[in-house]
Enzyme design. Structure first.
Site, PDB file in Angstrom:
ATOM      1  N   LYS A   1       0.684  -1.170   0.149  1.00 41.92           N
ATOM      2  CA  LYS A   1       0.132   0.217  -0.621  1.00 41.92           C
ATOM      3  C   LYS A   1       0.849   1.236   0.072  1.00 41.92           C
ATOM      4  O   LYS A   1       0.739   1.823  -0.243  1.00 41.92           O
ATOM      5  CB  LYS A   1      -0.919  -0.248   1.526  1.00 41.92           C
TER       6      LYS A   1
ATOM      7  N   ASP B   1     -10.265   1.947   3.089  1.00 41.10           N
ATOM      8  CA  ASP B   1     -10.235   0.993   3.918  1.00 41.10           C
ATOM      9  C   ASP B   1     -10.595   2.452   4.921  1.00 41.10           C
ATOM     10  O   ASP B   1     -12.134   1.381   5.466  1.00 41.10           O
ATOM     11  CB  ASP B   1      -8.609   0.857   4.513  1.00 41.10           C
TER      12      ASP B   1
HETATM   13  P1  NAP Z   1      -0.567  -4.163  12.101  1.00 43.18           P
HETATM   14  O1  NAP Z   1       0.076  -3.169  10.679  1.00 43.18           O
HETATM   15  O2  NAP Z   1       0.510  -5.314  12.206  1.00 43.18           O
HETATM   16  O3  NAP Z   1      -0.625  -3.506  12.976  1.00 43.18           O
HETATM   17  C1  NAP Z   1      -0.811  -4.454  14.341  1.00 43.18           C
HETATM   18  C2  NAP Z   1      -1.600  -3.713  15.589  1.00 43.18           C
HETATM   19  O4  NAP Z   1      -2.176  -4.881  16.582  1.00 43.18           O
HETATM   20  C3  NAP Z   1      -0.873  -2.858  16.037  1.00 43.18           C
HETATM   21  O5  NAP Z   1      -1.249  -1.719  16.748  1.00 43.18           O
HETATM   22  C4  NAP Z   1       0.432  -4.043  17.758  1.00 43.18           C
HETATM   23  O6  NAP Z   1       0.624  -2.685  18.639  1.00 43.18           O
HETATM   24  C5  NAP Z   1      -1.405  -4.256  18.082  1.00 43.18           C
HETATM   25  N1  NAP Z   1      -1.250  -5.706  18.027  1.00 43.18           N
HETATM   26  C6  NAP Z   1      -0.597  -7.070  17.672  1.00 43.18           C
HETATM   27  N2  NAP Z   1      -0.270  -7.598  18.951  1.00 43.18           N
HETATM   28  C7  NAP Z   1      -1.209  -7.470  19.801  1.00 43.18           C
HETATM   29  C8  NAP Z   1      -1.219  -7.695  21.385  1.00 43.18           C
HETATM   30  N3  NAP Z   1      -0.535  -9.395  21.509  1.00 43.18           N
HETATM   31  N4  NAP Z   1      -1.427  -7.142  21.910  1.00 43.18           N
HETATM   32  C9  NAP Z   1      -1.884  -5.424  21.832  1.00 43.18           C
HETATM   33  N5  NAP Z   1      -2.108  -4.997  20.356  1.00 43.18           N
HETATM   34  C10 NAP Z   1      -0.801  -6.217  19.393  1.00 43.18           C
HETATM   35  O7  NAP Z   1      -1.617  -4.631  11.049  1.00 43.18           O
HETATM   36  P2  NAP Z   1      -3.024  -4.350  10.741  1.00 43.18           P
HETATM   37  O8  NAP Z   1      -2.320  -4.824   9.220  1.00 43.18           O
HETATM   38  O9  NAP Z   1      -2.831  -3.011  11.529  1.00 43.18           O
HETATM   39  O10 NAP Z   1      -4.416  -5.424  10.979  1.00 43.18           O
HETATM   40  C11 NAP Z   1      -4.167  -5.594  12.460  1.00 43.18           C
HETATM   41  C12 NAP Z   1      -6.331  -5.721  12.240  1.00 43.18           C
HETATM   42  O11 NAP Z   1      -6.949  -5.307  10.853  1.00 43.18           O
HETATM   43  C13 NAP Z   1      -5.633  -7.978  11.385  1.00 43.18           C
HETATM   44  O12 NAP Z   1      -6.416  -8.421  12.310  1.00 43.18           O
HETATM   45  C14 NAP Z   1      -6.250  -7.334  10.391  1.00 43.18           C
HETATM   46  O13 NAP Z   1      -6.885  -8.871   9.573  1.00 43.18           O
HETATM   47  C15 NAP Z   1      -6.994  -6.397  10.169  1.00 43.18           C
HETATM   48  N6  NAP Z   1      -7.719  -5.959   9.419  1.00 43.18           N
HETATM   49  C16 NAP Z   1      -9.176  -5.865   9.435  1.00 43.18           C
HETATM   50  C17 NAP Z   1      -9.573  -5.247   8.118  1.00 43.18           C
HETATM   51  C18 NAP Z   1     -11.409  -5.061   7.718  1.00 43.18           C
HETATM   52  O14 NAP Z   1     -11.410  -4.817   6.100  1.00 43.18           O
HETATM   53  N7  NAP Z   1     -12.221  -5.883   8.124  1.00 43.18           N
HETATM   54  C19 NAP Z   1      -8.689  -4.001   6.600  1.00 43.18           C
HETATM   55  C20 NAP Z   1      -7.376  -4.314   7.477  1.00 43.18           C
HETATM   56  C21 NAP Z   1      -7.117  -4.808   8.988  1.00 43.18           C
HETATM   57  P3  NAP Z   1       2.176  -2.868  18.570  1.00 43.18           P
HETATM   58  O15 NAP Z   1       2.070  -1.255  17.699  1.00 43.18           O
HETATM   59  O16 NAP Z   1       2.244  -2.633  19.968  1.00 43.18           O
HETATM   60  O17 NAP Z   1       2.633  -3.900  18.550  1.00 43.18           O
END
Ligand code: NAP
Length: 270
Positions: free
Chosen positions: A65, A100
């Site tokens: 992206k 998004d």
């Molecule tokens: P990302 O950029 O890797 O960010 C992950 C986030 O989760 C960070 O804030 C991280 O905190 C936090 N995190 C991870 N493990 C954790 C834990 N054990 N305890 C507390 N916080 C934790 O991932 P992303 O792309 O944002 O995706 C996040 C989720 O959104 C995924 O499940 C993805 O499938 C979903 N998603 C859904 C859609 C939709 O259309 N519904 C679209 C995009 C993403 P830190 O910063 O401290 O590491």
């Protein structure tokens, strides 16, 4: 026949092909939607090649992206430019969009949630949180971001400007009780039956939205339902980012129910 697709790595589990093809079938549009795995370093070649082949539009997913947002050949719309992330490319116009965040807002509004004037707590500061927060910042909202790594929450709040504030997860206890909308934008709840927000912080006045869509009912949403809060699951965000992309590419009215059914059928099969 018109061709659309998704580039990313990996893309094999993408729900976009069945969702968009269901919309093409419903609207009688002679088009197909394909998955194109693209390696880092090949993004510019892939986009230019797709344009040259007459592919009409591409969705862009992790990890490309940001790389697409930086391409000189693509003119980004103001939201995608601010976010420095593109998830939808109109290859006829060579324009980049990010649907998004607006998908998340439309998911809430589809459920009758009043976004303007809302106090919103967003948990997480990664890619999904960024999309949600930038879209919220274009509306009349107060945004508080809580993240495991608090510096990332503060950096995102600084980028958003206005009244946005960043905190550690410890702040959830107080911030959630004042909030109208709680959004989980972390991956917590996806792999295991875990929640980023203890159940005792939730109450019936809250709207609880989880961006995680697999499982459809996360522990957070289960806990929220138990206290009588309104809930919105992550599949709705996925659907509405696709609805926005369909509108951008075709100018036609998207069949939301058909797209939603296609996504949910596939999630239940997985
Ligand atoms: P990302 O950029 O890797 O960010 C992950 C986030 O989760 C960070 O804030 C991280 O905190 C936090 N995190 C991870 N493990 C954790 C834990 N054990 N305890 C507390 N916080 C934790 O991932 P992303 O792309 O944002 O995706 C996040 C989720 O959104 C995924 O499940 C993805 O499938 C979903 N998603 C859904 C859609 C939709 O259309 N519904 C679209 C995009 C993403 P830190 O910063 O401290 O590491």
């Amino acid at each position: 026949m018109d061709i659309y697709g998704i580039i990313g790595n990996p893309v094999e589990h993408s729900l976009s092909p069945p969702m968009h093809e269901a919309a093409y079938d419903e609207t009688g549009y002679d088009a197909r939607y394909c998955k194109f795995p693209v390696e880092d370093g090949d993004v510019e070649t892939a986009v230019k090649g797709a344009e040259a082949l007459g592919i009409k539009g591409l969705n862009v997913t992790i990890p490309h992206k940001q790389a697409v947002a930086e391409l000189d050949a693509v003119e980004n719309d103001p939201t995608a430019e601010k976010m420095a992330a593109v998830n939808t490319l109109d290859l006829e116009e060579m324009k980049g969009y990010n649907t998004d965040g607006v998908g998340a807002i439309r998911a809430l509004e589809h459920h009758g949630v009043e976004v303007d004037g809302a106090e919103v707590v967003v948990v997480g500061a990664g890619g999904a949180a960024r999309a949600v927060c930038f879209a919220l910042s274009e509306r009349d909202t107060r945004i508080r971001i809580a993240n495991r790594t608090p510096e990332k929450a503060r950096d995102l709040a600084d980028e958003l400007g206005g009244s946005a504030e960043g905190y550690s997860l410890d702040a959830l206890k107080d911030t959630v009780s004042d909030a109208d909308i709680l959004i989980n934008a972390t991956s917590v709840g996806m792999e295991e039956d875990d929640t980023p927000v203890p159940a005792e912080y939730l109450d019936s006045d809250l709207v609880v939205f989880d961006v995680v869509y697999s499982p459809l009912e996360t522990r957070l949403l289960r806990d929220a339902k138990e206290v009588g809060a309104k809930t919105v699951d992550g599949a709705w965000m996925l659907v509405f980012q696709g609805v926005e992309a369909f509108e951008i590419w075709t100018g036609k009215k998207p069949p939301v129910d058909v797209m939603n059914t296609a996504v949910r059928r596939r999630l239940k099969d997985d």
